[in-house]
Design a protein around this motif. Structure first.
Motif, PDB file in Angstrom:
ATOM      1  N   TYR A  75     100.972 -39.642  75.831  1.00 31.43           N
ATOM      2  CA  TYR A  75     100.715 -40.839  76.626  1.00 31.43           C
ATOM      3  C   TYR A  75      99.399 -40.663  77.389  1.00 31.43           C
ATOM      4  O   TYR A  75      99.145 -39.611  77.958  1.00 31.43           O
ATOM      5  CB  TYR A  75     101.855 -41.050  77.631  1.00 31.43           C
ATOM      6  CG  TYR A  75     101.692 -42.303  78.467  1.00 31.43           C
ATOM      7  CD1 TYR A  75     102.087 -43.543  77.969  1.00 31.43           C
ATOM      8  CD2 TYR A  75     101.134 -42.239  79.743  1.00 31.43           C
ATOM      9  CE1 TYR A  75     101.923 -44.693  78.723  1.00 31.43           C
ATOM     10  CE2 TYR A  75     100.970 -43.392  80.506  1.00 31.43           C
ATOM     11  CZ  TYR A  75     101.370 -44.614  79.987  1.00 31.43           C
ATOM     12  OH  TYR A  75     101.207 -45.746  80.727  1.00 31.43           O
ATOM     13  N   CYS A 115      96.891 -42.601  80.344  1.00 30.97           N
ATOM     14  CA  CYS A 115      96.684 -43.691  81.294  1.00 30.97           C
ATOM     15  C   CYS A 115      95.493 -44.505  80.814  1.00 30.97           C
ATOM     16  O   CYS A 115      94.410 -43.969  80.593  1.00 30.97           O
ATOM     17  CB  CYS A 115      96.406 -43.140  82.689  1.00 30.97           C
ATOM     18  SG  CYS A 115      97.898 -42.500  83.459  1.00 30.97           S
ATOM     19  N   CYS A 140     103.267 -46.919  84.449  1.00 30.33           N
ATOM     20  CA  CYS A 140     103.081 -45.788  83.539  1.00 30.33           C
ATOM     21  C   CYS A 140     104.398 -45.064  83.298  1.00 30.33           C
ATOM     22  O   CYS A 140     104.675 -44.639  82.176  1.00 30.33           O
ATOM     23  CB  CYS A 140     102.010 -44.846  84.070  1.00 30.33           C
ATOM     24  SG  CYS A 140     100.357 -45.519  83.797  1.00 30.33           S
ATOM     25  N   HIS A 149      98.578 -40.723  91.550  1.00 31.50           N
ATOM     26  CA  HIS A 149      99.165 -41.463  90.426  1.00 31.50           C
ATOM     27  C   HIS A 149     100.173 -40.641  89.606  1.00 31.50           C
ATOM     28  O   HIS A 149     101.316 -41.043  89.434  1.00 31.50           O
ATOM     29  CB  HIS A 149      98.053 -42.021  89.541  1.00 31.50           C
ATOM     30  CG  HIS A 149      98.533 -42.890  88.426  1.00 31.50           C
ATOM     31  ND1 HIS A 149      99.378 -43.953  88.615  1.00 31.50           N
ATOM     32  CD2 HIS A 149      98.301 -42.845  87.080  1.00 31.50           C
ATOM     33  CE1 HIS A 149      99.635 -44.532  87.451  1.00 31.50           C
ATOM     34  NE2 HIS A 149      99.006 -43.876  86.511  1.00 31.50           N
ATOM     35  N   GLU A 182     104.216 -40.889  89.296  1.00 33.73           N
ATOM     36  CA  GLU A 182     104.883 -41.127  88.008  1.00 33.73           C
ATOM     37  C   GLU A 182     106.012 -40.114  87.803  1.00 33.73           C
ATOM     38  O   GLU A 182     107.128 -40.475  87.416  1.00 33.73           O
ATOM     39  CB  GLU A 182     103.885 -40.951  86.857  1.00 33.73           C
ATOM     40  CG  GLU A 182     103.042 -42.152  86.540  1.00 33.73           C
ATOM     41  CD  GLU A 182     102.211 -41.890  85.284  1.00 33.73           C
ATOM     42  OE1 GLU A 182     102.752 -41.383  84.292  1.00 33.73           O
ATOM     43  OE2 GLU A 182     101.007 -42.179  85.302  1.00 33.73           O
TER      44      GLU A 182
END
Ligand code: ZN
Length: 470
Positions: free
Chosen positions: A26, A28, A223, A248, A252
């Motif tokens: 994954y 961002c 996210c 961030h 998450e």
């Protein structure tokens, strides 16, 4: 064997897939309210190289990237630009436009977007709301007058907050209080859901007690949801720039591992360093803020920028300057000049050259498996391209080099050195025959015709044509 520097644990680790049949990663992605700046693009270039390398080592790799199409900036700009449209339509118009630009720019810098599953935040609202309801139910989140917040203190009773950055929350309080415009219990808490302000786009949200709280998701929750929903949890690798580590990525992790959720979110966190411009951090106020169109308007190819980025290791700051971009361009042009040899009429099969190329191509791949050593990979690529000359070119070996280099590094040397049309080929072959027959008049006549078609012939040991596009 592949090694990667894992921010979780702060060390180089051997990468082993969680499931042998498929790797899941994954990244961002962008907030689509403007052009991405070249620092963002460099982050996506490194993620692209990582996916290419994983695919080469392990096969199937699923790569998901989010598109943030609702946040403060997208809302602000969409309302300013389309004041007459309903707010959600205005938002869609603005973000749709910049999402298209983003895709074009990703392709232009050589990132293979066909291998990425892109997910928009506004397409994930239902899943986002489900996670928020779960966090509320488990009392890791609470409702305030202007939205729903995540309670870091409650989370920290059960699990460690700050697993990547080892941050001391209390040292950050001051700064965050100053920036604080929200109604929350604790300065380190963050918004999961923001209640609609007048005129803003919003989505309905019915809470467990029947309360309606129309609004929109916070950035961090997007996210958490888009990764786990599309990849499962835990997944293998999460990427992003170092500036995303705190808050961030910490947020998450907290959202995704709170309450009764799995303890592990992503097995590896891979972070790339900032891009600097002439040694300084890029910022609009310092007038050193560039986008891809700025580079193109000065005559550079987006692929020159890709080479510049790959010349730095992802964990050291890439230094951008016009001089270094020119150097990257020259390097790329050299590969193209050699690659043109594959369209020449002559072939010199050579076992030795084939073996050397095979070896260098393997070394190139190994460099990438060693924590994505792109500068090392480019050095092997240079060595390999330097082995070819008009008099010594094994076409099969050259094809192998172009193909592998392009596949692993996305530099598109093959694609950017296209063949000439068949009729030009025919003229070149006819001229060669005329020379062999010592028919100099015909040979010269054919040379002139080729010159009119922008093709020059150099009669060395092996005659070689080149194209000038002026
Ligand atoms: Zn993110």
């Amino acid at each position: 064997m592949m090694q990667l520097f894992n921010t979780r644990g702060h060390k180089l680790q051997q990468f082993t897939p969680l499931h042998p049949d498929s790797i899941r990663m994954y990244s961002c992605g962008p907030t689509v309210y403007n052009h991405a700046h070249i620092g963002n693009l460099s982050s996506y270039i490194y993620a692209d190289i990582l996916r290419r390398t994983l695919r080469q080592c392990f096969g199937t790799t699923k790569h998901v990237m989010n598109i943030t199409d609702v946040d403060d900036k997208t809302i602000r700009d969409s309302l300013a630009k389309y004041p007459d449209l309903p707010p959600r339509q205005a938002l869609q118009r603005l973000t749709g436009h910049y999402q298209q630009i983003f895709l074009d720019e990703m392709r232009a810098v050589g990132n293979n977007i066909d291998d990425i599953t892109l997910v928009k935040a506004t397409d994930s609202i239902a899943e986002i709301q489900r996670l928020i309801l779960r966090l509320l139910e488990q009392k890791v989140a609470y409702v305030a007058s202007d939205g729903i917040y995540f309670s870091v203190d409650t989370y920290a009773k059960k699990r460690q907050y700050g697993q990547l950055s080892h941050i001391d929350l209390h040292s950050h309080h001051q700064e965050r209080i100053v920036n604080d415009e929200y109604d929350k219990d604790n300065p380190s808490d963050f918004a999961l859901w923001k209640k609609q302000k007048p005129g803003e786009p919003a989505w309905d949200f019915t809470l467990a007690d029947g309360t309606h709280l129309a609004g929109r998701p916070g950035w961090h929750i997007e996210c958490s949801v888009m990764s786990s929903h599309n990849l499962g949890q835990p997944f293998d690798i999460h990427t992003g720039g170092v500036d995303l580590i705190f808050p961030h990525h910490e947020n998450e992790i907290a959202q995704s591992t709170a309450g009764d959720q799995p303890e592990l979110y992503a097995n590896f966190f891979v972070h790339n360093e900032h891009l600097l411009v002439d040694g300084a951090k890029m910022s609009k106020s310092a007038h050193n803020f560039f986008t891809l169109p700025d580079l193109i308007s000065r005559g550079y190819s987006p692929l020159d920028f890709r080479v510049l980025v790959l010349q730095s290791h992802y964990r050291s700051a890439t230094n951008f300057s016009w001089q270094s971009l020119t150097a990257a361009r020259n390097r790329r042009h050299h590969w193209q000049e050699v690659a043109v040899l594959r369209w020449q009429v002559s072939d010199n099969p050579s076992q030795e050259q084939t073996e050397q190329i095979h070896q260098l191509v393997e070394q190139l791949a190994s460099a990438l498996e060693n924590d994505l050593d792109t500068p090392g990979a480019l050095r092997y690529l240079d060595q390999a391209y330097n082995l070819f000359s008009p008099d010594q070119t094994d076409l099969a070996a050259l094809d192998l080099l172009i193909e592998t280099g392009d596949q692993l590094l996305g530099i598109k040397v093959g694609e950017t050195t296209p063949d000439i049309p068949p009729e030009d080929y025919e003229l070149i072959t006819q001229r060669q025959k005329a020379r062999e027959a010592k028919d100099w008049a015909k040979s010269d006549q054919l040379r002139d015709r080729l010159a009119d078609r922008h093709i020059t012939i150099n009669d060395g040991v092996t005659p070689i044509w080149s194209r000038n596009n002026d």
